[in-house]
Design a protein around this motif. Structure first.
Motif, mmCIF file in Angstrom:
data_model
loop_
_atom_site.group_PDB
_atom_site.id
_atom_site.type_symbol
_atom_site.label_atom_id
_atom_site.label_comp_id
_atom_site.label_asym_id
_atom_site.label_seq_id
_atom_site.Cartn_x
_atom_site.Cartn_y
_atom_site.Cartn_z
ATOM 1 N N ILE A 88 0.840 -1.203 0.000
ATOM 2 C CA ILE A 88 0.000 0.000 0.000
ATOM 3 C C ILE A 88 0.872 1.248 0.000
ATOM 4 C CG2 ILE A 88 -1.544 1.362 1.469
ATOM 5 C CD1 ILE A 88 -2.936 -1.264 2.219
ATOM 6 N N ARG A 89 1.897 1.238 0.837
ATOM 7 C CA ARG A 89 2.792 2.404 0.930
ATOM 8 C C ARG A 89 3.455 2.711 -0.412
ATOM 9 N NH1 ARG A 89 4.301 7.178 2.340
ATOM 10 N NH2 ARG A 89 6.244 7.433 3.450
ATOM 11 N N ASP A 90 3.951 1.691 -1.087
ATOM 12 C CA ASP A 90 4.610 1.897 -2.379
ATOM 13 C C ASP A 90 3.635 2.422 -3.430
ATOM 14 O OD1 ASP A 90 7.018 1.079 -1.357
ATOM 15 O OD2 ASP A 90 6.902 -0.959 -2.148
ATOM 16 N N TYR A 91 2.447 1.821 -3.463
ATOM 17 C CA TYR A 91 1.457 2.254 -4.447
ATOM 18 C C TYR A 91 1.013 3.692 -4.179
ATOM 19 C CZ TYR A 91 -2.953 2.580 -6.993
ATOM 20 O OH TYR A 91 -3.983 2.997 -7.801
ATOM 21 N N GLU A 92 0.778 4.017 -2.919
ATOM 22 C CA GLU A 92 0.338 5.367 -2.589
ATOM 23 C C GLU A 92 1.434 6.399 -2.825
ATOM 24 O OE1 GLU A 92 -3.203 4.533 0.668
ATOM 25 O OE2 GLU A 92 -1.349 5.516 1.318
ATOM 26 N N ALA A 93 2.681 6.003 -2.700
ATOM 27 C CA ALA A 93 3.773 6.917 -3.037
ATOM 28 C C ALA A 93 3.710 7.293 -4.507
ATOM 29 C CB ALA A 93 5.122 6.286 -2.702
ATOM 30 N N ALA A 94 3.388 6.318 -5.350
ATOM 31 C CA ALA A 94 3.223 6.598 -6.775
ATOM 32 C C ALA A 94 2.037 7.539 -7.014
ATOM 33 C CB ALA A 94 3.035 5.294 -7.544
ATOM 34 N N VAL A 141 8.822 12.349 -1.610
ATOM 35 C CA VAL A 141 7.455 11.850 -1.476
ATOM 36 C C VAL A 141 7.295 10.849 -0.336
ATOM 37 C CG1 VAL A 141 7.700 9.913 -3.081
ATOM 38 C CG2 VAL A 141 5.488 11.060 -2.862
ATOM 39 N N LEU A 142 8.363 10.189 0.056
ATOM 40 C CA LEU A 142 8.259 9.228 1.154
ATOM 41 C C LEU A 142 8.226 9.903 2.526
ATOM 42 C CD1 LEU A 142 10.473 6.300 -0.137
ATOM 43 C CD2 LEU A 142 7.989 6.490 -0.115
ATOM 44 N N ARG A 143 8.247 11.217 2.538
ATOM 45 C CA ARG A 143 8.055 11.953 3.779
ATOM 46 C C ARG A 143 6.592 12.376 3.954
ATOM 47 N NH1 ARG A 143 13.351 16.026 3.974
ATOM 48 N NH2 ARG A 143 14.941 14.383 3.704
ATOM 49 N N ARG A 144 5.744 11.866 3.092
ATOM 50 C CA ARG A 144 4.329 12.222 3.167
ATOM 51 C C ARG A 144 3.454 11.033 2.792
ATOM 52 N NH1 ARG A 144 1.000 14.951 0.782
ATOM 53 N NH2 ARG A 144 1.922 17.029 0.613
ATOM 54 N N VAL A 145 2.172 11.166 3.038
ATOM 55 C CA VAL A 145 1.167 10.240 2.527
ATOM 56 C C VAL A 145 0.337 11.023 1.513
ATOM 57 C CG1 VAL A 145 1.142 8.914 4.673
ATOM 58 C CG2 VAL A 145 -0.522 10.770 4.349
ATOM 59 N N PRO A 146 -0.518 10.364 0.722
ATOM 60 C CA PRO A 146 -1.234 11.079 -0.343
ATOM 61 C C PRO A 146 -2.423 11.911 0.145
ATOM 62 C CG PRO A 146 -1.813 8.764 -0.411
ATOM 63 C CD PRO A 146 -0.724 8.899 0.611
ATOM 64 N N THR A 147 -2.130 12.818 1.071
ATOM 65 C CA THR A 147 -3.099 13.811 1.541
ATOM 66 C C THR A 147 -2.523 15.176 1.220
ATOM 67 O OG1 THR A 147 -3.891 12.391 3.329
ATOM 68 C CG2 THR A 147 -4.253 14.754 3.580
ATOM 69 N N PHE A 148 -3.292 15.994 0.496
ATOM 70 C CA PHE A 148 -2.747 17.231 -0.063
ATOM 71 C C PHE A 148 -3.569 18.432 0.373
ATOM 72 C CE2 PHE A 148 -1.624 13.674 -2.640
ATOM 73 C CZ PHE A 148 -0.261 13.852 -2.855
ATOM 74 N N CYS A 149 -2.879 19.357 0.996
ATOM 75 C CA CYS A 149 -3.455 20.618 1.455
ATOM 76 C C CYS A 149 -2.975 21.700 0.484
ATOM 77 C CB CYS A 149 -2.970 20.888 2.871
ATOM 78 S SG CYS A 149 -3.500 22.431 3.597
ATOM 79 N N LEU A 176 -6.506 7.124 -0.887
ATOM 80 C CA LEU A 176 -6.164 5.853 -0.267
ATOM 81 C C LEU A 176 -5.810 4.851 -1.359
ATOM 82 C CD1 LEU A 176 -8.865 5.647 2.539
ATOM 83 C CD2 LEU A 176 -6.406 5.894 2.866
ATOM 84 N N HIS A 177 -5.510 3.630 -0.938
ATOM 85 C CA HIS A 177 -5.008 2.666 -1.909
ATOM 86 C C HIS A 177 -6.074 2.159 -2.869
ATOM 87 C CE1 HIS A 177 -6.642 -0.057 1.135
ATOM 88 N NE2 HIS A 177 -6.572 -1.049 0.271
ATOM 89 N N TYR A 178 -7.334 2.525 -2.659
ATOM 90 C CA TYR A 178 -8.355 2.159 -3.640
ATOM 91 C C TYR A 178 -8.566 3.249 -4.687
ATOM 92 C CZ TYR A 178 -11.434 4.436 -0.088
ATOM 93 O OH TYR A 178 -12.008 5.277 0.829
ATOM 94 N N ASN A 179 -7.818 4.345 -4.583
ATOM 95 C CA ASN A 179 -7.871 5.370 -5.625
ATOM 96 C C ASN A 179 -6.923 5.026 -6.763
ATOM 97 O OD1 ASN A 179 -8.364 7.523 -2.950
ATOM 98 N ND2 ASN A 179 -9.796 7.466 -4.667
#
Length: 428
Positions: A317-323, A348-356, A406-409
């Motif tokens: 999940i982490r790898d996919y979400e980094a992409a 990008v590995l200092r974050r998760v896919p949440t964007f402000c 999330l990983h289902y996106n």
């Protein structure tokens, strides 16, 4: 720690279509793109089935001497075992279920407040969700001194800034693992090392980090950790973990007939059907992304442990979400968006896919309303983080825009989002 090697989005071997098929909300007409996942994740069918099954067949209270009640006791025990495996707890008694992370933070703060003597300093941050700030501020009435660990001008917390705030009076450091607003990740293991060096404890808000990467309370070396199930594909509930020896000493409120021992002394409410739902989501993560991919322990002929399968699943999940994060940053940049927090794809590995973010000269509310018109759900406002808004120079009335994946996106959903964003900019 997460593997630092990041593959290109198209090279990620991740079964997204199969994962999406597990979530009924993702397979309805008209189609809708869920990009407000930081406010709450969608739920897979297996969790619905687990909750409904309990309510239909075993909707009784625990602690009775009849079969159905004893089955409830067994269900709760299995749920604790599942969460213990998810977070790498040493013992399932270190896990307790309740209403949500906020209620556990309040329970913990009330207990900590009863232990303040010469150690009366509580360190909080201006990055956190208000639930992990206001509850500690209440302890000022009990004699606590609040010490602020603040973001720098780059809108990130820097662990090295914490060192000068710690001393022999520090009782606790309260911080998030990942910003629920900006997606930036804190090196909480380094935080714990610093805090423990002066004899202080660490309480972590893991709500936003939980669906994105491996939770390991032993690697974090924290003392307490709270989480909300509805952010990780489970029903609306929460759980708290604490070191067993600390929980035994914690002076929590309880009725006299409740054992003064964990997990009972920190249970805020037994939501029996939602405990079952929490167990089901851990099983789902393990079976759909961990099983059949890790067949044996590394260097051994033994079958892989449950924990190994969970770690493997969350690493995928982490790898996919980094992409996904890389793609999202490119889309936001192409639209001229101002991204707050970690905005460099190389980091990008200092974050998760949440964007402000915000669009220049475009009201946040207009962006979310326009997205809604196109079947895309995102959020605008203060994100329950008024101190962060002050840091960013934004009013609480308008705030910022948040898109959270999330990983289902999918990459395709990001492109649809980006198209609407670019059309809005061109129309200005």
């Amino acid at each position: 720690m997460v593997n630092q090697q990041l593959s290109a989005p198209q090279a990620i071997d991740f079964p997204c279509e199969r994962i999406r098929s597990l979530f009924p909300a993702l397979n309805q007409e008209p189609a809708f793109i869920f990009l407000d996942n930081a406010a709450g994740a969608q739920i897979p069918q297996v969790v619905f089935d687990a909750v409904n099954g309990h309510l239909l067949h075993c909707n009784v209270q625990r602690g009775g001497r009849y079969a159905k009640s004893m089955e409830v006791d067994a269900t709760i025990a299995r749920a604790r075992d599942s969460v213990a495996a998810l977070i790498n707890a040493r013992h399932s008694d270190e896990v307790a279920f309740g209403m949500n992370a906020t209620s556990f933070l309040r329970l913990l703060s009330l207990a900590i407040g009863r232990t303040l003597e010469t150690r009366n300093e509580i360190v909080v941050t201006n990055l956190d969700h208000e639930a992990n700030i206001a509850t500690w501020l209440q302890l000022e009435r009990e004699g606590a001194t609040i010490v602020w660990w603040k973001m720098r001008e780059d809108n990130n917390l820097h662990v090295e800034d914490l060192a000068s705030l710690l001393n022999s009076k520090t009782r606790l450091v309260a911080c998030t693992v990942t910003s629920h607003a900006m997606g930036s990740i804190i090196d909480v293991a380094a935080v714990a090392k610093m805090a423990h060096a002066v004899g202080a404890e660490v309480a972590l808000d893991c709500v936003h980090y939980a669906p994105h990467a491996v939770i390991d309370v032993q690697a974090f070396d924290c003392d307490y950790l709270v989480c909300s199930g509805y952010k990780i594909f489970a029903p609306h509930m929460g759980f708290m973990w604490g070191r067993l020896e600390l929980l035994n000493e914690l002076p929590t409120f309880r009725e006299d007939f409740i054992p003064d021992a964990p997990p009972y002394k920190i249970v805020t409410v037994e939501g029996l059907h939602i405990d079952n739902g929490m167990r089901s989501i851990v099983n789902t993560i393990e079976s759909n992304l961990g099983a059949n991919r890790v067949s044996h322990e590394e260097g051994s002929e033994r079958p892989a442990s449950r924990r190994a399968r969970i770690v493997h699943a969350m690493s995928l999940i982490r790898d996919y979400e980094a992409a996904l994060s890389v793609e999202m940053l490119e889309v936001l940049k192409a639209a001229g968006a101002i991204v707050y927090g970690v905005d460099d794809p190389a980091l990008v590995l200092r974050r998760v896919p949440t964007f402000c973010f915000n669009l220049p000269n475009v009201a946040p509310a207009l962006v979310t309303e326009t997205m809604s018109d196109h079947g895309i759900g995102i959020r605008d406002g203060h994100m329950y983080a008024p101190r962060l808004m002050k840091q960013l120079g934004k009013s609480l009335d308008t705030g910022v825009i948040r898109a959270s994946l999330l990983h289902y996106n999918t990459i395709e959903e990001i492109h649809e989002f980006g198209k609407v964003l670019r059309d809005m900019v061109r129309a200005q």
